[in-house]
Design a protein around this motif. Structure first.
Motif, PDB file in Angstrom:
ATOM      1  N   ILE A 124       0.885  -1.157   0.000  1.00  0.00           N
ATOM      2  CA  ILE A 124       0.000   0.000   0.000  1.00  0.00           C
ATOM      3  C   ILE A 124       0.921   1.205   0.000  1.00  0.00           C
ATOM      4  CG2 ILE A 124      -1.701   1.293   1.371  1.00  0.00           C
ATOM      5  CD1 ILE A 124      -2.617  -1.349   2.566  1.00  0.00           C
ATOM      6  N   PHE A 125       0.621   2.188  -0.839  1.00  0.00           N
ATOM      7  CA  PHE A 125       1.498   3.365  -0.884  1.00  0.00           C
ATOM      8  C   PHE A 125       0.742   4.573  -1.400  1.00  0.00           C
ATOM      9  CE2 PHE A 125       1.971   3.410  -5.518  1.00  0.00           C
ATOM     10  CZ  PHE A 125       1.622   2.104  -5.846  1.00  0.00           C
ATOM     11  N   TYR A 126       1.260   5.734  -1.068  1.00  0.00           N
ATOM     12  CA  TYR A 126       0.716   6.960  -1.646  1.00  0.00           C
ATOM     13  C   TYR A 126       1.747   8.052  -1.494  1.00  0.00           C
ATOM     14  CZ  TYR A 126      -0.022   9.361   2.813  1.00  0.00           C
ATOM     15  OH  TYR A 126       0.171   9.994   4.010  1.00  0.00           O
ATOM     16  N   LYS A 127       1.680   9.029  -2.321  1.00  0.00           N
ATOM     17  CA  LYS A 127       2.453  10.241  -2.084  1.00  0.00           C
ATOM     18  C   LYS A 127       1.777  11.413  -2.784  1.00  0.00           C
ATOM     19  CE  LYS A 127       6.807  12.667  -2.079  1.00  0.00           C
ATOM     20  NZ  LYS A 127       8.206  12.775  -2.469  1.00  0.00           N
ATOM     21  N   TYR A 128       1.623  12.497  -2.026  1.00  0.00           N
ATOM     22  CA  TYR A 128       1.163  13.749  -2.619  1.00  0.00           C
ATOM     23  C   TYR A 128       2.391  14.506  -3.070  1.00  0.00           C
ATOM     24  CZ  TYR A 128      -3.709  13.318  -1.178  1.00  0.00           C
ATOM     25  OH  TYR A 128      -5.010  12.913  -1.053  1.00  0.00           O
ATOM     26  N   THR A 129       2.511  14.696  -4.354  1.00  0.00           N
ATOM     27  CA  THR A 129       3.611  15.472  -4.922  1.00  0.00           C
ATOM     28  C   THR A 129       3.199  15.822  -6.359  1.00  0.00           C
ATOM     29  OG1 THR A 129       6.009  15.511  -5.314  1.00  0.00           O
ATOM     30  CG2 THR A 129       4.895  13.435  -5.779  1.00  0.00           C
ATOM     31  N   PRO A 130       3.560  16.992  -6.842  1.00  0.00           N
ATOM     32  CA  PRO A 130       3.126  17.341  -8.196  1.00  0.00           C
ATOM     33  C   PRO A 130       3.627  16.342  -9.249  1.00  0.00           C
ATOM     34  CG  PRO A 130       4.004  19.257  -7.045  1.00  0.00           C
ATOM     35  CD  PRO A 130       4.324  18.070  -6.195  1.00  0.00           C
ATOM     36  N   VAL A 131       2.722  15.921 -10.127  1.00  0.00           N
ATOM     37  CA  VAL A 131       3.087  14.996 -11.203  1.00  0.00           C
ATOM     38  C   VAL A 131       3.130  15.803 -12.508  1.00  0.00           C
ATOM     39  CG1 VAL A 131       2.356  12.962 -12.516  1.00  0.00           C
ATOM     40  CG2 VAL A 131       2.061  13.015 -10.028  1.00  0.00           C
ATOM     41  N   ALA A 132       4.250  15.686 -13.193  1.00  0.00           N
ATOM     42  CA  ALA A 132       4.478  16.504 -14.386  1.00  0.00           C
ATOM     43  C   ALA A 132       3.495  16.175 -15.514  1.00  0.00           C
ATOM     44  CB  ALA A 132       5.908  16.312 -14.859  1.00  0.00           C
ATOM     45  N   ASP A 133       3.333  14.897 -15.783  1.00  0.00           N
ATOM     46  CA  ASP A 133       2.509  14.461 -16.908  1.00  0.00           C
ATOM     47  C   ASP A 133       1.642  13.289 -16.412  1.00  0.00           C
ATOM     48  OD1 ASP A 133       1.470  13.339 -19.220  1.00  0.00           O
ATOM     49  OD2 ASP A 133       3.423  12.675 -19.995  1.00  0.00           O
ATOM     50  N   PRO A 134       0.510  13.610 -15.764  1.00  0.00           N
ATOM     51  CA  PRO A 134      -0.305  12.553 -15.158  1.00  0.00           C
ATOM     52  C   PRO A 134      -0.694  11.434 -16.132  1.00  0.00           C
ATOM     53  CG  PRO A 134      -1.087  14.698 -14.446  1.00  0.00           C
ATOM     54  CD  PRO A 134      -0.065  14.944 -15.517  1.00  0.00           C
ATOM     55  N   LYS A 135      -1.045  11.799 -17.359  1.00  0.00           N
ATOM     56  CA  LYS A 135      -1.458  10.778 -18.320  1.00  0.00           C
ATOM     57  C   LYS A 135      -0.270   9.874 -18.663  1.00  0.00           C
ATOM     58  CE  LYS A 135      -4.152  10.178 -22.526  1.00  0.00           C
ATOM     59  NZ  LYS A 135      -3.154   9.710 -23.524  1.00  0.00           N
ATOM     60  N   GLY A 136       0.882  10.487 -18.894  1.00  0.00           N
ATOM     61  CA  GLY A 136       2.089   9.723 -19.194  1.00  0.00           C
ATOM     62  C   GLY A 136       2.464   8.822 -18.023  1.00  0.00           C
ATOM     63  N   PHE A 137       2.292   9.335 -16.793  1.00  0.00           N
ATOM     64  CA  PHE A 137       2.630   8.571 -15.589  1.00  0.00           C
ATOM     65  C   PHE A 137       1.663   7.397 -15.424  1.00  0.00           C
ATOM     66  CE2 PHE A 137       3.178   8.628 -10.702  1.00  0.00           C
ATOM     67  CZ  PHE A 137       4.318   7.841 -10.777  1.00  0.00           C
ATOM     68  N   MET A 138       0.399   7.621 -15.751  1.00  0.00           N
ATOM     69  CA  MET A 138      -0.587   6.550 -15.698  1.00  0.00           C
ATOM     70  C   MET A 138      -0.186   5.426 -16.659  1.00  0.00           C
ATOM     71  SD  MET A 138      -4.520   6.561 -17.045  1.00  0.00           S
ATOM     72  CE  MET A 138      -3.939   6.709 -18.719  1.00  0.00           C
ATOM     73  N   GLU A 139       0.218   5.827 -17.862  1.00  0.00           N
ATOM     74  CA  GLU A 139       0.625   4.824 -18.855  1.00  0.00           C
ATOM     75  C   GLU A 139       1.898   4.103 -18.418  1.00  0.00           C
ATOM     76  OE1 GLU A 139       0.560   7.427 -22.204  1.00  0.00           O
ATOM     77  OE2 GLU A 139      -1.617   7.163 -22.478  1.00  0.00           O
ATOM     78  N   TRP A 140       2.789   4.838 -17.789  1.00  0.00           N
ATOM     79  CA  TRP A 140       4.030   4.244 -17.271  1.00  0.00           C
ATOM     80  C   TRP A 140       3.697   3.192 -16.198  1.00  0.00           C
ATOM     81  CZ3 TRP A 140       6.494   3.901 -12.502  1.00  0.00           C
ATOM     82  CH2 TRP A 140       7.852   3.568 -12.512  1.00  0.00           C
ATOM     83  N   GLN A 141       2.749   3.535 -15.310  1.00  0.00           N
ATOM     84  CA  GLN A 141       2.325   2.598 -14.263  1.00  0.00           C
ATOM     85  C   GLN A 141       1.754   1.330 -14.894  1.00  0.00           C
ATOM     86  OE1 GLN A 141       2.632   2.658 -10.981  1.00  0.00           O
ATOM     87  NE2 GLN A 141       3.586   4.672 -10.926  1.00  0.00           N
ATOM     88  N   ARG A 142       0.905   1.532 -15.886  1.00  0.00           N
ATOM     89  CA  ARG A 142       0.243   0.408 -16.551  1.00  0.00           C
ATOM     90  C   ARG A 142       1.277  -0.519 -17.204  1.00  0.00           C
ATOM     91  NH1 ARG A 142      -4.621   2.815 -19.721  1.00  0.00           N
ATOM     92  NH2 ARG A 142      -5.729   2.922 -17.729  1.00  0.00           N
ATOM     93  N   ARG A 143       2.214   0.086 -17.953  1.00  0.00           N
ATOM     94  CA  ARG A 143       3.276  -0.686 -18.621  1.00  0.00           C
ATOM     95  C   ARG A 143       4.130  -1.424 -17.612  1.00  0.00           C
ATOM     96  NH1 ARG A 143       4.427   3.893 -21.562  1.00  0.00           N
ATOM     97  NH2 ARG A 143       6.302   4.347 -20.321  1.00  0.00           N
ATOM     98  N   THR A 144       4.554  -0.708 -16.563  1.00  0.00           N
ATOM     99  CA  THR A 144       5.464  -1.290 -15.582  1.00  0.00           C
ATOM    100  C   THR A 144       4.806  -2.463 -14.863  1.00  0.00           C
ATOM    101  OG1 THR A 144       6.461   0.887 -15.291  1.00  0.00           O
ATOM    102  CG2 THR A 144       6.905  -0.736 -13.579  1.00  0.00           C
ATOM    103  N   CYS A 145       3.573  -2.266 -14.389  1.00  0.00           N
ATOM    104  CA  CYS A 145       2.889  -3.333 -13.650  1.00  0.00           C
ATOM    105  C   CYS A 145       2.585  -4.519 -14.544  1.00  0.00           C
ATOM    106  CB  CYS A 145       1.595  -2.808 -13.023  1.00  0.00           C
ATOM    107  SG  CYS A 145       1.905  -1.637 -11.696  1.00  0.00           S
ATOM    108  N   THR A 146       2.185  -4.255 -15.781  1.00  0.00           N
ATOM    109  CA  THR A 146       1.875  -5.343 -16.711  1.00  0.00           C
ATOM    110  C   THR A 146       3.129  -6.176 -16.952  1.00  0.00           C
ATOM    111  OG1 THR A 146       0.209  -3.962 -17.751  1.00  0.00           O
ATOM    112  CG2 THR A 146       0.913  -5.900 -18.988  1.00  0.00           C
ATOM    113  N   GLU A 147       4.237  -5.488 -17.211  1.00  0.00           N
ATOM    114  CA  GLU A 147       5.495  -6.185 -17.458  1.00  0.00           C
ATOM    115  C   GLU A 147       5.910  -7.045 -16.255  1.00  0.00           C
ATOM    116  OE1 GLU A 147       8.750  -3.505 -18.518  1.00  0.00           O
ATOM    117  OE2 GLU A 147      10.137  -4.997 -17.674  1.00  0.00           O
ATOM    118  N   LEU A 148       5.655  -6.562 -15.052  1.00  0.00           N
ATOM    119  CA  LEU A 148       6.087  -7.276 -13.842  1.00  0.00           C
ATOM    120  C   LEU A 148       5.023  -8.245 -13.312  1.00  0.00           C
ATOM    121  CD1 LEU A 148       7.755  -4.250 -11.986  1.00  0.00           C
ATOM    122  CD2 LEU A 148       8.943  -6.117 -13.160  1.00  0.00           C
ATOM    123  N   GLY A 149       3.876  -8.299 -13.954  1.00  0.00           N
ATOM    124  CA  GLY A 149       2.819  -9.219 -13.505  1.00  0.00           C
ATOM    125  C   GLY A 149       2.185  -8.772 -12.192  1.00  0.00           C
ATOM    126  N   ILE A 150       2.149  -7.478 -11.977  1.00  0.00           N
ATOM    127  CA  ILE A 150       1.573  -6.930 -10.747  1.00  0.00           C
ATOM    128  C   ILE A 150       0.097  -6.585 -10.962  1.00  0.00           C
ATOM    129  CG2 ILE A 150       1.602  -4.837  -9.296  1.00  0.00           C
ATOM    130  CD1 ILE A 150       4.672  -4.960  -9.453  1.00  0.00           C
TER     131      ILE A 150
END
Ligand SMILES: [Zn+2]
Ligand SMILES: [Zn+2]
Length: 299
Positions: free
Chosen positions: A9-35
């Motif tokens: 479980i995690f969270y952090k409040y901090t400004p995100v430069a490119d939320p859409k790009g970060f969302m896609e990065w999360q999706r790619r990373t988790c998919t690749e790692l089977g998370i």
């Protein structure tokens, strides 16, 4: 006991430069790692609960920590804290990564919305809270969790905000009007709700507002069986988390009033609110409602 999976479980409040790009990065990373699990990304930060093999989780954490706020990264996640517990491998059936306006939905109108990157209560550690308690500091604890979470466990003497859902934040705050000039500490499970809740209190004229860093879970881990009565409600199959066997059950069956930590749901389908129904009353659960109104509205 070695677990085949790890739940974080995690969270952090901090400004995100490119939320859409970060969302896609999360999706790619988790998919690749089977998370698998659930991640919310917003311009204000990230909030997630995911599960994977310990290797996959370690790799995910490493890549997240590489996002350190320098040019070319999505934001500063170098110090994001992962609250880890043994997983079952069955906590989630899929990966859901969403882009939202807020990482925790407050239900606040646009003009009332709190940005914890700008306005939030002062963080205190479990250790500092322990010192406050021990030296008899004068302060009030407002529990920012839902009432069914409060029902199975809470800090001794704390105020129940009586929330049905965190989206009720603006509705429950007015009842604490008399605490505006007092020293107030907000608490929740692992701290994320307090970021906006304590900010909202400050925005509404509360003068001396603090929040418990790492939440109740961190306090209970450090001081098991102390100051907190009952057990900690958690949003997964375990329902409650105990940090010691030496504690008194405070949950009460809505039907008979007996001590219990067993959760059921209001019998009215459209309500379905979580309520405590003890083992003895469980067979009657089809005719146990959270409130009289639900009984009347039954089709
Ligand atoms: Zn009962
Ligand atoms: Zn109900």
């Amino acid at each position: 006991m070695e677990s085949t999976h790890e739940l974080i479980i995690f969270y952090k409040y901090t400004p995100v430069a490119d939320p859409k790009g970060f969302m896609e990065w999360q999706r790619r990373t988790c998919t690749e790692l089977g998370i698998l699990g659930r991640i919310i990304v917003a311009h204000e930060g990230i909030n997630g609960t995911v599960e994977g093999t310990p290797e996959a989780i370690a790799e995910y954490a490493r890549r997240m920590h590489e996002q350190n706020g320098v040019q070319g990264t999505y934001g500063d996640f170098a110090d994001v804290w992962f609250k880890s517990s043994p997983g079952t491998g069955t906590s989630f059936v899929k990966l859901v990564v969403k882009l939202r306006k807020e990482i925790v939905t407050t239900g606040l109108a646009q003009e009332e919305m709190v940005n914890p990157n700008q306005t939030t209560g002062t963080h205190i550690t479990p250790n500092e809270l322990k010192q406050w308690i021990e030296r008899g500091e004068k302060f009030e604890i407002i529990d920012m969790r839902n009432d069914y979470e409060y029902a199975v466990g809470h800090f001794a003497g704390s105020h129940n905000s009586l929330m049905e859902n965190y989206r009720d934040l603006s509705k429950v705050v007015p009842q604490f009007e008399s605490l505006k000039d007092k020293k107030v500490l907000t608490v929740c499970t692992y701290g994320v709700r307090c970021e906006t809740a304590s900010g909202y209190l400050k925005q509404n004229g509360f003068k001396d507002v603090y929040q418990l860093e790492g939440g109740i879970g961190s306090y209970m881990k450090q001081y098991p069986g102390q100051d907190f009565l009952g057990s900690l409600y958690v949003f997964d199959a375990r329902m409650t988390e105990r940090f010691t066997d030496k504690y008194e059950v405070v949950g009460q069956c809505v039907n008979c009033g007996g001590k219990s930590e067993r959760f059921g749901n209001c019998a009215w389908n459209e309500c379905h609110k979580q309520i405590i129904i003890c083992d003895t009353c469980a067979p009657l659960s089809k005719s146990i409602w959270c409130q009289e109104a639900c009984k009347k509205e039954r089709p």
